[in-house]
Scaffold this active site. Structure first.
Site, PDB file in Angstrom:
ATOM      1  N   SER A  30       0.828  -1.220   0.000  1.00  0.00           N
ATOM      2  CA  SER A  30       0.000   0.000   0.000  1.00  0.00           C
ATOM      3  C   SER A  30       0.856   1.261   0.000  1.00  0.00           C
ATOM      4  O   SER A  30       0.333   2.366   0.099  1.00  0.00           O
ATOM      5  CB  SER A  30      -0.920  -0.004   1.222  1.00  0.00           C
ATOM      6  OG  SER A  30      -0.153  -0.122   2.404  1.00  0.00           O
ATOM      7  N   ASN A 117      -1.289  -2.847  13.251  1.00  0.00           N
ATOM      8  CA  ASN A 117      -2.748  -2.723  13.299  1.00  0.00           C
ATOM      9  C   ASN A 117      -3.202  -1.523  14.138  1.00  0.00           C
ATOM     10  O   ASN A 117      -4.063  -0.761  13.718  1.00  0.00           O
ATOM     11  CB  ASN A 117      -3.366  -4.020  13.833  1.00  0.00           C
ATOM     12  CG  ASN A 117      -3.075  -5.201  12.921  1.00  0.00           C
ATOM     13  OD1 ASN A 117      -2.550  -5.012  11.816  1.00  0.00           O
ATOM     14  ND2 ASN A 117      -3.401  -6.404  13.363  1.00  0.00           N
ATOM     15  N   THR A 162     -41.506  26.278  -5.944  1.00  0.00           N
ATOM     16  CA  THR A 162     -41.720  24.894  -5.503  1.00  0.00           C
ATOM     17  C   THR A 162     -42.042  24.151  -6.791  1.00  0.00           C
ATOM     18  O   THR A 162     -42.674  24.725  -7.696  1.00  0.00           O
ATOM     19  CB  THR A 162     -42.884  24.765  -4.487  1.00  0.00           C
ATOM     20  OG1 THR A 162     -44.070  25.236  -5.117  1.00  0.00           O
ATOM     21  CG2 THR A 162     -42.627  25.587  -3.222  1.00  0.00           C
ATOM     22  N   HIS A 163     -41.591  22.918  -6.901  1.00  0.00           N
ATOM     23  CA  HIS A 163     -41.743  22.139  -8.150  1.00  0.00           C
ATOM     24  C   HIS A 163     -41.099  22.870  -9.340  1.00  0.00           C
ATOM     25  O   HIS A 163     -41.512  22.660 -10.480  1.00  0.00           O
ATOM     26  CB  HIS A 163     -43.211  21.845  -8.466  1.00  0.00           C
ATOM     27  CG  HIS A 163     -43.997  21.350  -7.294  1.00  0.00           C
ATOM     28  ND1 HIS A 163     -44.158  20.011  -7.012  1.00  0.00           N
ATOM     29  CD2 HIS A 163     -44.629  22.020  -6.304  1.00  0.00           C
ATOM     30  CE1 HIS A 163     -44.876  19.877  -5.906  1.00  0.00           C
ATOM     31  NE2 HIS A 163     -45.168  21.090  -5.444  1.00  0.00           N
ATOM     32  N   SER A 284     -16.462  27.666 -25.443  1.00  0.00           N
ATOM     33  CA  SER A 284     -16.605  26.487 -26.282  1.00  0.00           C
ATOM     34  C   SER A 284     -15.640  26.615 -27.455  1.00  0.00           C
ATOM     35  O   SER A 284     -15.417  27.708 -27.971  1.00  0.00           O
ATOM     36  CB  SER A 284     -18.040  26.400 -26.792  1.00  0.00           C
ATOM     37  OG  SER A 284     -18.092  25.647 -27.980  1.00  0.00           O
ATOM     38  N   LYS A 290     -20.508  30.966 -26.360  1.00  0.00           N
ATOM     39  CA  LYS A 290     -20.749  30.218 -25.123  1.00  0.00           C
ATOM     40  C   LYS A 290     -19.905  30.678 -23.941  1.00  0.00           C
ATOM     41  O   LYS A 290     -18.740  31.019 -24.084  1.00  0.00           O
ATOM     42  CB  LYS A 290     -20.456  28.716 -25.341  1.00  0.00           C
ATOM     43  CG  LYS A 290     -21.430  28.009 -26.235  1.00  0.00           C
ATOM     44  CD  LYS A 290     -22.849  27.924 -25.685  1.00  0.00           C
ATOM     45  CE  LYS A 290     -22.977  26.977 -24.522  1.00  0.00           C
ATOM     46  NZ  LYS A 290     -22.799  25.589 -24.912  1.00  0.00           N
ATOM     47  N   ASN A 292     -19.655  28.737 -20.427  1.00  0.00           N
ATOM     48  CA  ASN A 292     -20.188  27.572 -19.711  1.00  0.00           C
ATOM     49  C   ASN A 292     -19.853  27.612 -18.224  1.00  0.00           C
ATOM     50  O   ASN A 292     -18.713  27.883 -17.859  1.00  0.00           O
ATOM     51  CB  ASN A 292     -19.615  26.288 -20.320  1.00  0.00           C
ATOM     52  CG  ASN A 292     -20.056  26.101 -21.760  1.00  0.00           C
ATOM     53  OD1 ASN A 292     -21.164  26.488 -22.125  1.00  0.00           O
ATOM     54  ND2 ASN A 292     -19.184  25.528 -22.581  1.00  0.00           N
ATOM     55  N   GLU A 297     -20.832  22.929 -12.660  1.00  0.00           N
ATOM     56  CA  GLU A 297     -21.164  21.637 -13.273  1.00  0.00           C
ATOM     57  C   GLU A 297     -20.245  20.529 -12.756  1.00  0.00           C
ATOM     58  O   GLU A 297     -20.667  19.416 -12.461  1.00  0.00           O
ATOM     59  CB  GLU A 297     -21.025  21.715 -14.790  1.00  0.00           C
ATOM     60  CG  GLU A 297     -22.109  22.507 -15.466  1.00  0.00           C
ATOM     61  CD  GLU A 297     -21.819  22.647 -16.953  1.00  0.00           C
ATOM     62  OE1 GLU A 297     -22.312  21.824 -17.729  1.00  0.00           O
ATOM     63  OE2 GLU A 297     -21.073  23.578 -17.334  1.00  0.00           O
ATOM     64  N   LYS A 332      -8.076   3.489   2.499  1.00  0.00           N
ATOM     65  CA  LYS A 332      -7.380   4.765   2.309  1.00  0.00           C
ATOM     66  C   LYS A 332      -7.736   5.489   1.029  1.00  0.00           C
ATOM     67  O   LYS A 332      -7.958   6.700   1.044  1.00  0.00           O
ATOM     68  CB  LYS A 332      -5.876   4.552   2.413  1.00  0.00           C
ATOM     69  CG  LYS A 332      -5.476   4.297   3.849  1.00  0.00           C
ATOM     70  CD  LYS A 332      -4.089   3.803   4.009  1.00  0.00           C
ATOM     71  CE  LYS A 332      -3.979   2.986   5.273  1.00  0.00           C
ATOM     72  NZ  LYS A 332      -4.786   1.732   5.260  1.00  0.00           N
TER      73      LYS A 332
HETATM   74  N1  ARG Z   1      -0.886  -1.433   5.391  1.00  0.00           N
HETATM   75  C1  ARG Z   1      -1.797  -1.920   6.363  1.00  0.00           C
HETATM   76  C2  ARG Z   1      -3.102  -1.142   6.306  1.00  0.00           C
HETATM   77  O1  ARG Z   1      -3.116  -0.121   5.728  1.00  0.00           O
HETATM   78  C3  ARG Z   1      -1.219  -1.768   7.720  1.00  0.00           C
HETATM   79  C4  ARG Z   1      -1.618  -2.801   8.719  1.00  0.00           C
HETATM   80  C5  ARG Z   1      -1.207  -4.148   8.260  1.00  0.00           C
HETATM   81  N2  ARG Z   1      -1.263  -5.132   9.251  1.00  0.00           N
HETATM   82  C6  ARG Z   1      -1.068  -6.395   8.978  1.00  0.00           C
HETATM   83  N3  ARG Z   1      -1.025  -7.212   9.936  1.00  0.00           N
HETATM   84  N4  ARG Z   1      -0.947  -6.799   7.735  1.00  0.00           N
HETATM   85  O2  ARG Z   1      -4.143  -1.555   6.807  1.00  0.00           O
END
Ligand code: ARG
Length: 465
Positions: A30, A117, A162-163, A284, A290, A292, A297, A332
């Site tokens: 990650s 964790n 309204t509407h 445009s 135009k 826009n 939007e 994330k």
């Molecule tokens: N990269 C992991 C996450 O974002 C971190 C925690 C990973 N823990 C594990 N035991 N694999 O959740």
């Protein structure tokens, strides 16, 4: 970025007989996403190390080496000198490995009494807390712009709908203050989410707590949390705060999308109620005439992705058994993109809103065209003693006459109006004008210019928005 995967993993390779498959290393890593958490990860590690020293687990020398090592790593990252490694999976292990490289043995002690964790659960909370503060400041800037514009437009009359059919005249300032109310609720929801989120997972370790004599109160306080999380299993698995945040964000984007829709309609030649500043619009490539309304939007369009992120997170957590699961790593991207999108959209709005120019003539003209004072005529008749239902019928007939003759109620002569009821007297014209109609709604929450000015003044004085 180095992608080479070590033969056996340096941090957890002990029980394995071969290295991770190169694709699997890439698939499970990650680091490309979570490197964004580096400042909060380092801050958490520094406080954790101080706690370990306080509890007698790290010597003063070890603590000092760790603190200066982490400072050096932060500087490296900020100068673009960090070589992130896919093999080291994530931000936590990249920083820890780099620390050991820099300071040697003491680096290997930093992870005592914690796990990735509780570390990641802490990092995201710290990060999101800062982001919520920035987002809230941006809502405040937008709200301040709305208050100023509402004050300026307190007397400007437009049709209220309204509407999407002309209903009754309202003041433009009153309409803007309705937007202000929506945004105040959004800010409250974010502050509420921040409060519930502000508990510290550190000490939960992998899931069950730790055998070391840690001080959870100390780490929680030092990191600005209100208290340590109460249950270690919940602490590492809980992502409610991410869902709550995205839900508040989705609602905020929904509000912005409603404002966008009105801005787009009002800026059209058909409505012609407002002029958006050129710098928030584009032209445009084929149609030279135009202009826009791209910014509203696009903000309207971006509501879709934020709603999508909310569903992604709800689905991510659905049916997850306790405690931490690798699934959580997927929290994330939706969270980060929600924050980025929200900040961009709020910035665009806060910059644009104070520069909206109203066109009072077309607004007033539109209000006059749609029989918007019909309710005022009915209310006038009720004041002479006529039951409301009868008054409704009388005014309905007057409107039908107006449609046939192309006249608004205020364009009719007294004799013409009296065909429908002889209780109508010359003073009727006081209520049939747009100004008479709006200023008569002079009570808390009503559209009268006086009320708009009062609402603006109260909000500015309280600073509570
Ligand atoms: N990269 C992991 C996450 O974002 C971190 C925690 C990973 N823990 C594990 N035991 N694999 O959740």
């Amino acid at each position: 970025m180095s992608t080479k995967s070590a033969s056996r993993h340096p941090q957890w390779g002990g029980r394995f007989s071969e290295g991770v498959d190169a694709f699997v290393a890439r698939f499970t890593a990650s680091i490309n996403v979570d490197q964004r958490l580096y400042r909060h990860d380092i801050k958490g590690s520094m406080v954790h190390a101080r706690m370990l020293h306080k509890s007698g687990i790290l010597s003063l020398d070890e603590l000092n080496a760790i603190l200066s090592g982490l400072e050096g790593i932060q500087a490296d990252i900020e100068q673009g000198k960090m070589d992130w490694s896919i093999a080291l999976e994530d931000i936590h292990m990249n920083i820890e490995a780099r620390l050991t490289e820099r300071i040697g043995g003491a680096g290997k002690k930093l992870h005592t009494g914690r796990s990735r964790n509780d570390q990641v659960a802490t990092d995201i909370r710290l990060w999101l807390r800062d982001e919520i503060d920035e987002i809230t400041a941006e809502i405040k800037r937008l709200n301040h712009g709305l208050l100023r514009l509402a004050e300026k437009e307190a007397d400007t009359i437009m049709p209220g709908f309204t509407h999407l059919q002309t209903a009754q005249p309202v003041t433009f300032g009153h309409h803007l203050m309705a937007w202000f109310e929506m945004l105040c609720r959004d800010a409250q929801r974010l502050s509420d989410c921040r409060k519930r989120m502000n508990v510290c997972p550190l000490g939960a370790a992998a899931l069950a707590g730790t055998t070391y004599p840690i001080d959870r109160e100390y780490t929680a306080t030092q990191l600005g949390f209100d208290r340590p999380a109460s249950n270690s299993l919940d602490a590492v698995s809980d992502r409610d705060f991410a869902i709550e945040f995205c839900s508040a964000a989705a609602l905020l984007m929904t509000h912005l999308s409603r404002m966008c829709e009105e801005l787009v309609l009002w800026a059209s030649a058909q409505f012609n109620f407002i002029e958006l500043p050129d710098r928030f619009c584009t032209g445009s490539s084929i149609m030279p005439q135009k202009k826009n309304p791209d910014v509203p939007e696009l903000v309207r369009g971006k509501t879709g992705r934020v709603n999508g992120h909310l569903i992604a997170l709800l689905t991510l957590m659905k049916s997850q058994p306790l405690a931490y699961n690798k699934d959580n790593q997927e929290d994330k991207e939706p969270l980060f993109d929600t924050v980025d999108t929200l900040k961009d959209c709020l910035r665009a709005f806060a910059d644009m809103v104070p520069n909206i120019k109203s066109k009072p003539e077309t607004m007033g003209e539109a209000a006059r065209r749609g029989f918007s004072t019909a309710t005022d005529l009915a209310d006038y008749l009720v004041r002479t003693g006529m039951p409301f239902r009868n008054a409704h019928e009388v005014v309905g007939k007057a409107v039908a006459f107006g449609l046939k003759t192309g006249k608004d109620l205020s364009d009719m002569t007294l004799e013409e109006l009296q065909q429908f009821s002889d209780t109508i007297k010359a003073d009727v014209f006081d209520v049939l004008t747009l100004e008479g109609s709006v200023s008569a709604r002079n009570h808390l929450g009503g559209t009268a210019p006086e009320q708009v000015r009062l609402a603006v003044k109260t909000a500015l004085a309280s600073g509570n928005y």
